[in-house]
Scaffold this motif. Structure first.
Motif, mmCIF file in Angstrom:
data_model
loop_
_atom_site.group_PDB
_atom_site.id
_atom_site.type_symbol
_atom_site.label_atom_id
_atom_site.label_comp_id
_atom_site.label_asym_id
_atom_site.label_seq_id
_atom_site.Cartn_x
_atom_site.Cartn_y
_atom_site.Cartn_z
ATOM 1 N N ARG A 12 14.815 4.922 -30.293
ATOM 2 C CA ARG A 12 13.763 3.917 -30.412
ATOM 3 C C ARG A 12 14.181 2.626 -29.700
ATOM 4 O O ARG A 12 15.289 2.517 -29.182
ATOM 5 C CB ARG A 12 13.494 3.603 -31.890
ATOM 6 N N TYR A 34 8.624 8.469 -32.713
ATOM 7 C CA TYR A 34 8.570 7.209 -33.454
ATOM 8 C C TYR A 34 8.329 7.469 -34.932
ATOM 9 O O TYR A 34 7.754 8.488 -35.324
ATOM 10 C CB TYR A 34 7.482 6.285 -32.892
ATOM 11 N N ASP A 38 7.295 2.282 -36.479
ATOM 12 C CA ASP A 38 7.345 1.970 -35.052
ATOM 13 C C ASP A 38 6.081 2.394 -34.301
ATOM 14 O O ASP A 38 6.087 2.524 -33.079
ATOM 15 C CB ASP A 38 8.556 2.662 -34.412
ATOM 16 N N VAL A 44 6.894 3.354 -27.515
ATOM 17 C CA VAL A 44 5.798 4.299 -27.743
ATOM 18 C C VAL A 44 4.727 4.116 -26.670
ATOM 19 O O VAL A 44 4.185 5.087 -26.130
ATOM 20 C CB VAL A 44 5.206 4.094 -29.149
#
Length: 500
Positions: A12, A34, A38, A44
């Motif tokens: 991430r 994710y 997130d 993303v």
């Protein structure tokens, strides 16, 4: 040779973004994973595809290896890049990835296992004439035996967890009467943190430098080093400022450390990107500490002094390509510094600070790079590491790099949370850092929270005066009086002072 057309990033934040960018330049499409926390994260949005893998807690999302592999297979992914942290040094995960028919962008599971145990790593490298810190080469369970070994080694000693890292399962013992209690604490902490209570003893180097060597190896057996990184500025045994190259190494010591790092990599048939960490004493004697079998947080400083994109090299190696350069092709160009921007309060023992990024404006200009995963208005989640960004600069020499970093820190605008930027600026301006006469004890020896209480700048004083004058004027007008002039306030407004 295998071809990677589609890559899943099992991570991430800033490192996921970092990998996505290099993959895109190579024509590789990307899949982001994710957690529910997130959902709106930058990585993303940046990836070609994204899939939710679970709730906010990392144990229910980013550490769910079987879920990640299942999603990768559903989406037709050929390879998984673990980044750093989470599953990056998990040998079982690496093995599951390869057994599922996918490519693990990293070393073999066997190399991860050997270097994941400090005792196994010591045994492996002992065949390559690599300097080791005096101490034991096996786990110690009996306090009486520990006392005997400590007496032979000489106090102070360090009790360390074999499976440890980040300062966990580590205790300094100054005298024999402390040993038994500190050993019990180290074992207990090691079991809690790693599920492995094995501990061993090393001679404690009292004024150590923490210097590491970046290595790259391919599957054909070629291994090179990309010089060193100085990582001695730490808090709670974790790095805050890194630089490349080190200010203190001579060309002879640099070469010897590089050759030793290559030997460590050979000891476990290493391929991919890895880092060999050393302790260096004040006489430039160096000792093998451990090997991190992954990309490091501080890898950008190496990229900037060598011109090598380490993520691209990882991907090329994973596809079976030989290294595109030899040791003699590499040289050091200039100097690079990195400061880790943590959401922590340096005036309160570096405790994490969460909240909303009310203001978030990155510095710019020549030689400045920011690797981050946030933008203005986003919340800092409590579930993960508190690092917001890495601020990296490059200059023609160390002096220019320091000046450039100070300028960049002053340009960085972050409000809504406390950060380590003020601490990093303090370090960069300190005589001990500028002179190179520092070690891992910098915080203990040179820093107190009150040192960050700087007097307000002239601009701040002018603004305060202007606001005070405006408040006084409004109060007087409401009461039917006169507004103050320069004579009554003793100060012109900030706008008048600037001729506006």
């Amino acid at each position: 040779m295998a071809k990677i057309n589609k890559l899943l990033i099992a991570n991430r934040g800033e490192i996921a973004l970092r990998i996505i960018r290099s993959a895109r330049e190579m024509g590789i499409s990307t899949v982001a994973v994710y957690s529910e926390a997130d959902r709106n994260a930058l990585h993303v949005r940046a990836a070609d595809e994204a899939v939710c893998i679970g709730p906010a807690a990392s144990s229910a999302s980013y550490l769910k290896g079987e879920v990640i592999i299942e999603e990768a297979k559903k989406l037709g992914v050929e390879a998984i890049h673990p980044g750093y942290g989470f599953l990056s040094e998990n040998a079982d995960f690496a093995r599951q990835v390869t057994e599922s028919g996918l490519i693990f962008v990293g070393p073999s599971p066997e190399a991860i296992e050997v270097m994941g145990s400090k005792l196994a790593a010591k045994a492996a490298v002992s065949k390559y004439d690599i300097p080791l810190v005096p101490g034991t080469d096996k786990a110690i369970e009996d306090p009486a035996e520990a006392k005997k070994i400590a007496a032979e080694t000489g106090y102070p000693i360090l009790i360390k967890a074999s499976a440890g890292g980040g300062g966990k399962g580590m205790r300094i013992v100054q005298a024999e009467e402390e040993l038994e209690e500190q050993m019990q604490r180290a074992v207990s902490e090691a079991v809690s943190a790693f599920g492995d209570g094995a501990v061993f003893i090393e001679k404690f180097i009292t004024s150590p430098r923490h210097i590491e060597i970046q290595v790259l190896g391919d599957t054909q057996g070629n291994i090179v080093h990309l010089f060193e990184r100085e990582c001695s500025i730490q808090r709670r045994h974790q790095k805050v400022i890194e630089e490349a190259p080190s200010y203190i190494l001579t060309p002879e010591v640099r070469q010897a450390m590089g050759e030793a790092a290559v030997g460590v990599a050979k000891a476990c048939n290493y391929y991919g990107a890895g880092t060999v960490e050393f302790i260096v004493d004040d006489e430039l004697n160096f000792y093998f500490l451990e090997m991190n079998t992954r990309l490091q947080v501080e890898h950008p400083v190496t990229e900037l002094i060598t011109g090598v994109d380490l993520v691209k090299e990882q991907l090329m190696i994973a596809m079976g390509n030989p290294l595109s350069f030899k040791q003699e092709d590499l040289s050091i160009n200039g100097h690079s510094l990195e400061v880790r921007v943590y959401a922590e309060d340096p005036t309160n023992n570096f405790l994490p600070d969460i909240g909303k990024l009310q203001t978030y404006q990155r510095p710019q200009g020549p030689g400045v790079r920011v690797d981050d995963g946030f933008e203005q208005g986003m919340d800092i989640p409590i579930h993960y590491d508190p690092m917001i960004a890495k601020l990296i600069v490059h200059g023609k020499d160390r002096r220019e790099a320091i000046d450039r970093m100070i300028r960049a820190i002053e340009e960085y605008r972050i409000t809504g949370i406390e950060t380590t930027l003020s601490f990093c600026k303090f370090v960069l301006k300190h005589d001990a850092f500028v002179s190179g006469k520092f070690n891992t004890k910098f915080v203990d020896q040179h820093f107190k929270p009150e040192y960050l209480d700087e007097p307000p700048s002239e601009d701040v004083l002018e603004l305060a005066a202007a606001l005070a004058a405006r408040a006084w004027r409004k109060k007087n007008e409401m009461a039917g009086g006169k507004a103050p002039d320069q004579a009554t306030t003793g100060r012109a407004s900030a706008w008048k002072l600037r001729g506006r």
